[in-house]
Design an enzyme around this catalytic site. Sequence first.
Site, mmCIF file in Angstrom:
data_model
loop_
_atom_site.group_PDB
_atom_site.id
_atom_site.type_symbol
_atom_site.label_atom_id
_atom_site.label_comp_id
_atom_site.label_asym_id
_atom_site.label_seq_id
_atom_site.Cartn_x
_atom_site.Cartn_y
_atom_site.Cartn_z
ATOM 1 N N CYS A 68 -9.204 -8.323 7.883
ATOM 2 C CA CYS A 68 -8.561 -7.068 8.259
ATOM 3 C C CYS A 68 -9.122 -6.556 9.585
ATOM 4 O O CYS A 68 -8.518 -5.679 10.205
ATOM 5 C CB CYS A 68 -8.690 -6.022 7.159
ATOM 6 S SG CYS A 68 -10.164 -6.181 6.177
ATOM 7 N N GLY A 94 0.829 -1.212 0.000
ATOM 8 C CA GLY A 94 0.000 0.000 0.000
ATOM 9 C C GLY A 94 0.856 1.252 0.000
ATOM 10 O O GLY A 94 0.615 2.203 -0.760
ATOM 11 N N GLU A 125 -6.280 0.279 1.972
ATOM 12 C CA GLU A 125 -6.590 -0.275 3.289
ATOM 13 C C GLU A 125 -5.472 -1.254 3.588
ATOM 14 O O GLU A 125 -5.249 -2.187 2.807
ATOM 15 C CB GLU A 125 -7.946 -0.981 3.240
ATOM 16 C CG GLU A 125 -8.398 -1.426 4.608
ATOM 17 C CD GLU A 125 -9.306 -2.629 4.530
ATOM 18 O OE1 GLU A 125 -10.238 -2.638 3.728
ATOM 19 O OE2 GLU A 125 -9.027 -3.585 5.277
#
Lengths: 517, 517
Positions: B283, B226, B246
């Site tokens: 997550c 990310g 995310e």
Amino acid sequence: MYAFSSLSKNNLHGEFIAATENEIQEAIEKATAAFEIYRQTSFVERAEFLEAIADEIMQLGDALIERTHLETGLPEARITGERGRTVGQLKLFASLLREGSFVEAIIDTALPDRKPLPRSDLRRMMHPIGPVAVFAASNFPLAFSTAGGDTASALAAGCPVVVKAHSSHLGTNELIATAIINAAQKCDMPDGVFSSLIGEGALLGQQLVKHRQIKAVGFTGSFRAGMALLKAAVNEREEPIPVYAEMSSINPVLILPDKIAEDVDAVTSQLSASITLGVGQFCTNPGLLFVLKDEKTGAFIEKLAQALQQVLPATMLNQTICAAYYKERQQLLSTQGVDAVWVGNDGSGEYKGSPSLARTTAKNFRENSLLQNEVFGPSSLAVICEDENDLRSALRSLHGQLTATVIGSPNDLKRFQSCVDLLIAKVGRMIYNGVPTGVEVSHSMMHGGPFPATSFAHFTSVGSEAIKRFLRPVCYQDCPQEFLPLALKSENPLHIMRKLNGVYTRDEVQQLEAVPQ
Amino acid sequence: MYAFSSLSKNNLHGEFIAATENEIQEAIEKATAAFEIYRQTSFVERAEFLEAIADEIMQLGDALIERTHLETGLPEARITGERGRTVGQLKLFASLLREGSFVEAIIDTALPDRKPLPRSDLRRMMHPIGPVAVFAASNFPLAFSTAGGDTASALAAGCPVVVKAHSSHLGTNELIATAIINAAQKCDMPDGVFSSLIGEGALLGQQLVKHRQIKAVGFTGSFRAGMALLKAAVNEREEPIPVYAEMSSINPVLILPDKIAEDVDAVTSQLSASITLGVGQFCTNPGLLFVLKDEKTGAFIEKLAQALQQVLPATMLNQTICAAYYKERQQLLSTQGVDAVWVGNDGSGEYKGSPSLARTTAKNFRENSLLQNEVFGPSSLAVICEDENDLRSALRSLHGQLTATVIGSPNDLKRFQSCVDLLIAKVGRMIYNGVPTGVEVSHSMMHGGPFPATSFAHFTSVGSEAIKRFLRPVCYQDCPQEFLPLALKSENPLHIMRKLNGVYTRDEVQQLEAVPQ
């Protein structure tokens, strides 16, 4: 440090001391501590604080107008108008807070018997993000500076503010900062909710953007400075933060043939006024004019040049901006394929900016992206297009902009609709038969746009929606009523607009809905 | 390339060919051309497209369930549930489009007689931003992948999508991509509105994020990947773009003393189920448990360990994730001050993840930020706090999170309200007496949160608000009625909720309001 007046060409009274590293650290630590308290204040308390700031600014009276006039060279009438705008912004955010729906409350009630899985009670609203660094702008000493739109929207959101004062209006900053701090004390706001720092621009700016407790940046200024902040925010911090930078826009105007044929005098006088308004020192200054080549084009360009000739050179904001204007203008004029139409004398000795009009072809424009560099001052470049296809290609090569404008008869607008669509895809605001200068402070204003106009096209820096930059959503799952924020309680005590199970309403949440059978 | 099954431990049938640079270029160019057409489609046309995608996915029938099961090791019941969620997401966005208010129309009517300056007619709404690159996630082969929430919300917004398929479920990707392309053809959507690309992860990812015609990125995955995308989006492009990543969350749970005393069995069985759900590959997996030290603490930790011991090791998504799990778990367990409470056997030979529980002190937690690294799998760390002050200090040192949970009696919640407030300041979603796993797809969901949970706390990747990531405001100034988009026309033909001169209404704009006397 002293404030230098480009009007009187000397240092103004009052010495200003650059903040030490300790003072910067202290201001941000105080803002961080203040956040714990300030984020818990009610919307009405924050509204009263903003209104008190407005009152304190008005109470500065003529002393403010005079000082700002001397520091910026802007006429007193303009400063007075800008003060009205600044106070109006504070009051707009106060009214937004009193109304309360800005928190975007969304409620989905529990469905305990849903198959295969029950649904929890889910309630979402906006919360403030934390201390914000605001960079004052050179060209709006009041409305985009110490108590400007960035400060007003961040304070409204519930975020403490640390302002980096602009070196060209330090006295103005001191007056306004004192007004804000007085208002904070009168309203019992926590120490550190607002502070203003003075320092060498790039250095202080970097210190602020890199500080781990700063959670967002509001900036209006040059492309180079904005990009430096944006990169530092991602590369030189552990936690990247959003930098809302308004940077560079040349605000194309598309002037269509029927309108030119019908009304050339009105069009040229309107354009000339917009190009030279405030000595061209507006981010919405029309620096680019698209015109189709026909038998009227030459006359139109000539008339516009004549109108610009009538405008006397006027004092610019400061020496640096004035010198940059003539340099950028000269770069434009010396670019291959660019012809001067009319160029006013270099007034840099007097810190005065004179108007300028140049022309080029659509082909040149497309092939040389340097022609899209902003010339900050009363300069504009006419791009002559061979035909509609040539125009369309030129529009496709256009960078992102704050605004675009189309000037056309009803017939023009129909005929060139696809060209206007191309413009809309590049801009934050599309103006029909007007000028881009003049940015209304209202709910619907979008003062922003695709890169390089801003760093993030999703947000505006003017108008009530500017508050969204400093808010983030938080969802409460199965939270007991007594611990819910007021905006989310079932009885809707703030009477705000909410989205309840997909329906917009100010109704309270029925127990039936909360716990269905 | 082949899809490897962690269940059967061999390559599955079907060879997949990585996209060449030309193919990547072609997909993005087609998406760019498609945008010109797709952005002009009506909301109803887009809703029909999303519904057709949902239909096509259902028509894949058991073939999809079986393939996804083999590729991911996830049980068929879970895949079936996730398919329902995926189809539900598409339909949620379709309903949002049919309702229409998502464009956030705001209208301020002209005030031609206002002093000192008249006000123009200003109308603002959201427009799509352009082609979006979507990165499929390993752990949700349907709901966060090819036709997942990012794709559904981008298509709903009016943005073409280029998906980077996840290498661990290439067959699933192919089935779903074909379903989307079939739906696009049936609905007469422009060629290029959707495409899916296969390739070496980091390389293809960088090619997509750096491409000048990609205007935003939706990503769910590791912190490292990310951050690499986020930095490339700012440093390696002329125009920076938003990367909605995310990345990493350990989802703290605060378990309060009264509740433990009252109900230790219920609490431990609920927590153990959440820690091990989907072999911990969510997550929102609760990786961190805050507990106050008292005479019940030891028994609580013991009970939780016993509950975890009952959970059999299960197949993880793929070999890489399984190996990383044991490595990260080992790093945690070998950190100074961390004690193993109960640790399941290493099942990496079988690609199976076994649960694990460790403990440390609040002091250790505060002083070693490595203890906040995510261990992706069924592992959790209990942080034992000496008292409320010790707890508060630990909470202050916590990084940003997707969620936090508090488990407490009414009395606990009152007593520890300030601790819950500290949690709320760090998270996107605050859960009361529940578990963080299980993310409702609804209007009010916030699946996002402060860094490092995501790259940008302003947005959610789940629920209808996810569409906002791909929309930007455009303001029309003095635009003639006939050229206004439907959402902004005075008669409000879409009958959407609008903010009209500061008031929320579905009413039409009265001529009287448009041109006051």
